[in-house]
Structures are given as C-alpha cells and as structure tokens.
Design an enzyme around this catalytic site. Structure first.
Site, PDB file in Angstrom:
ATOM      1  CB  VAL A  75     -49.180 -17.674 -15.972  1.00  0.00           C
ATOM      2  CG1 VAL A  75     -48.741 -16.992 -17.242  1.00  0.00           C
ATOM      3  CG2 VAL A  75     -50.387 -16.973 -15.360  1.00  0.00           C
ATOM      4  CG  ASP A  76     -50.619 -20.205 -22.219  1.00  0.00           C
ATOM      5  OD1 ASP A  76     -49.951 -20.443 -23.243  1.00  0.00           O
ATOM      6  OD2 ASP A  76     -51.833 -19.951 -22.242  1.00  0.00           O
TER       7      ASP A  76
ATOM      8  N   GLY B 162     -40.437 -16.563 -16.715  1.00  0.00           N
ATOM      9  CA  GLY B 162     -40.479 -17.990 -16.356  1.00  0.00           C
ATOM     10  C   GLY B 162     -39.788 -18.804 -17.437  1.00  0.00           C
TER      11      GLY B 162
HETATM   12  N1  APR Z   1     -50.516 -16.736 -11.411  1.00  0.00           N
HETATM   13  C1  APR Z   1     -49.588 -15.751 -11.535  1.00  0.00           C
HETATM   14  N2  APR Z   1     -48.347 -15.953 -12.023  1.00  0.00           N
HETATM   15  C2  APR Z   1     -48.029 -17.217 -12.387  1.00  0.00           C
HETATM   16  C3  APR Z   1     -48.935 -18.298 -12.297  1.00  0.00           C
HETATM   17  C4  APR Z   1     -50.225 -18.023 -11.778  1.00  0.00           C
HETATM   18  N3  APR Z   1     -51.159 -18.968 -11.647  1.00  0.00           N
HETATM   19  N4  APR Z   1     -48.307 -19.436 -12.742  1.00  0.00           N
HETATM   20  C5  APR Z   1     -47.054 -19.059 -13.087  1.00  0.00           C
HETATM   21  N5  APR Z   1     -46.880 -17.735 -12.870  1.00  0.00           N
HETATM   22  C6  APR Z   1     -45.700 -16.904 -13.079  1.00  0.00           C
HETATM   23  C7  APR Z   1     -44.364 -17.606 -13.126  1.00  0.00           C
HETATM   24  O1  APR Z   1     -43.929 -17.958 -11.816  1.00  0.00           O
HETATM   25  C8  APR Z   1     -43.523 -16.490 -13.739  1.00  0.00           C
HETATM   26  O2  APR Z   1     -43.166 -15.562 -12.741  1.00  0.00           O
HETATM   27  O3  APR Z   1     -45.810 -16.283 -14.340  1.00  0.00           O
HETATM   28  C9  APR Z   1     -44.520 -15.800 -14.695  1.00  0.00           C
HETATM   29  C10 APR Z   1     -44.294 -16.104 -16.175  1.00  0.00           C
HETATM   30  O4  APR Z   1     -43.854 -17.449 -16.306  1.00  0.00           O
HETATM   31  P1  APR Z   1     -44.391 -18.430 -17.482  1.00  0.00           P
HETATM   32  O5  APR Z   1     -45.791 -18.809 -17.182  1.00  0.00           O
HETATM   33  O6  APR Z   1     -43.375 -19.517 -17.645  1.00  0.00           O
HETATM   34  O7  APR Z   1     -44.430 -17.504 -18.777  1.00  0.00           O
HETATM   35  P2  APR Z   1     -43.245 -17.012 -19.744  1.00  0.00           P
HETATM   36  O8  APR Z   1     -41.921 -16.989 -19.069  1.00  0.00           O
HETATM   37  O9  APR Z   1     -43.777 -15.762 -20.359  1.00  0.00           O
HETATM   38  O10 APR Z   1     -43.185 -18.172 -20.846  1.00  0.00           O
HETATM   39  C11 APR Z   1     -44.266 -18.297 -21.740  1.00  0.00           C
HETATM   40  O11 APR Z   1     -44.540 -20.601 -21.232  1.00  0.00           O
HETATM   41  O12 APR Z   1     -46.430 -21.574 -20.451  1.00  0.00           O
HETATM   42  C12 APR Z   1     -45.707 -21.336 -21.583  1.00  0.00           C
HETATM   43  O13 APR Z   1     -47.362 -21.239 -23.300  1.00  0.00           O
HETATM   44  C13 APR Z   1     -46.455 -20.473 -22.552  1.00  0.00           C
HETATM   45  O14 APR Z   1     -44.877 -20.877 -24.283  1.00  0.00           O
HETATM   46  C14 APR Z   1     -45.321 -19.919 -23.345  1.00  0.00           C
HETATM   47  C15 APR Z   1     -44.238 -19.702 -22.290  1.00  0.00           C
END
Ligand code: APR
Length: 168
Positions: free
Chosen positions: A33-34, A119
C-alpha cells in the site's frame, strides 16, 4: 454520529480527510500500500517525506495528499511480526491510536486505514484485526473531530477477518 465501516477497495481512491499509509521507518516508500499511495500521490509526497527524517514503529507523521483525493496522508510504520513476543500487539495498537490522535489534532472528520502490518510485515491477520477494531472503536468513543473511520480492505479474506473482529 460516530461510525466505523469495513469496506473492500483501494485506499488510494478513497476521498477521506486522511488516509493512513502502512509505511516503513524510513518513510521513503516501498511496495504494497506504501507503493500504491506514493504512485497515486506523485513525487511531491516523497519530497515532503524526505523532510520528516523517518518515523519510529508505532508512531505517526502527517503529510499533504498531493494528487490523492485525500487531503492528508498519515504515515505509520507498523511492527514486523517476529513471533509475537516483541511487543508487536502493543506497537500495532500504537500505530492505530497515534494515527487517529494525529488526524484528530488536524481536525480530520473522516479517516481511512489499510490493514497495517498484515502484508509484507506478516502480522497474522486474525490477531491484527481485533487489535485494530478495538483501537479504532475505543478512540471514536472520545474523539473530538474524527467521526467516521473506514477500514479499507484490499481482498475478501482481509474484509472477512475485520467483519468477524467487529462483531465482538
Ligand atoms: N489499498 C488498500 N490496501 C492495500 C492496498 C491498497 N491499494 N495495497 C495493498 N493493501 C493491503 C495489503 O493487501 C495488506 O492487507 O495493505 C495491507 C498491508 O500490507 P503491506 O502494504 O504489505 O504493508 P505492511 O504489511 O504494513 O508492510 C509494510 O511494506 O510496502 C512496504 O514500505 C512498506 O516496508 C513497508 C512494508
């Protein structure tokens, strides 16, 4: 009227006063999501993030939303799951509460969250969902400005886990 809604969708399209980014401690972008939020917001988001000099796990920092429909982005690094004995539950709760405190202090009425840490950071979804739901509903009981919080789930498994946690 305060409300908490669980929806299926892409947080980059949500027109809330603030959307929350599941960031990392550098605040310099990433995948998941980042990555989606930075792509949708455009390069000025990273430019502003560079001025913030990172963010500790469980803390939260705020930027403008730039090309996003949301006015603000609140960046919070959730905990990386390391088995559950490294204060991960408390740190995850802190991410939700500190993001909501920051949104409230900026006068936000609506706030949208992704499922933080479930995630890439591998926090078990069935443990994360109740922590998030309790933190959000507890905050709404005494918020000044925040009236509506949305949990924006990217897939159906995530949505089901939050629906289940919200029934309690
Ligand atoms: N909208 C909503 N939710 C989303 C989106 C989106 N566009 N894209 C992904 N997600 C969801 C994923 O499916 C998951 O359920 O966001 C949730 C969190 O997943 P991650 O994005 O992998 O975040 P996280 O597990 O907190 O890991 C953070 O990942 O992207 C890198 O820079 C970030 O290092 C950090 C780590």
């Amino acid at each position: 009227m305060k409300s908490f809604a669980i929806v299926l969708g892409n947080i980059t399209t949500v027109k809330a006063d603030a959307i929350v980014n599941a960031a990392n401690t550098t605040l310099l972008g990433g995948g998941g999501v980042d990555g989606a939020i930075h792509r949708a917001a455009g390069p000025q988001l990273l430019e502003e993030c560079r001025t913030l000099h990172g963010c500790a796990t469980g803390e939260a920092k705020i930027t403008k939303g730039y090309r996003l429909p949301a006015k603000y982005v609140i960046h919070t690094p959730g905990p990386v799951w390391q088995g559950g004995n490294r204060h991960e539950p408390d740190l995850l709760r802190n991410s939700y509460v500190n993001s909501l405190k920051l949104a409230d202090s900026y006068g936000c009425r609506t706030v949208a969250f992704p499922s933080i840490s479930t995630g890439v950071y591998h926090f078990p979804l069935e443990q994360a969902a109740p922590i998030a739901v309790q933190a959000i509903r507890g905050f709404l009981d005494h918020s000044n400005h925040v009236e509506k919080v949305m949990m924006v789930c990217f897939d159906d498994e995530t949505r089901r886990a939050y629906e289940k946690a919200n029934e309690g």
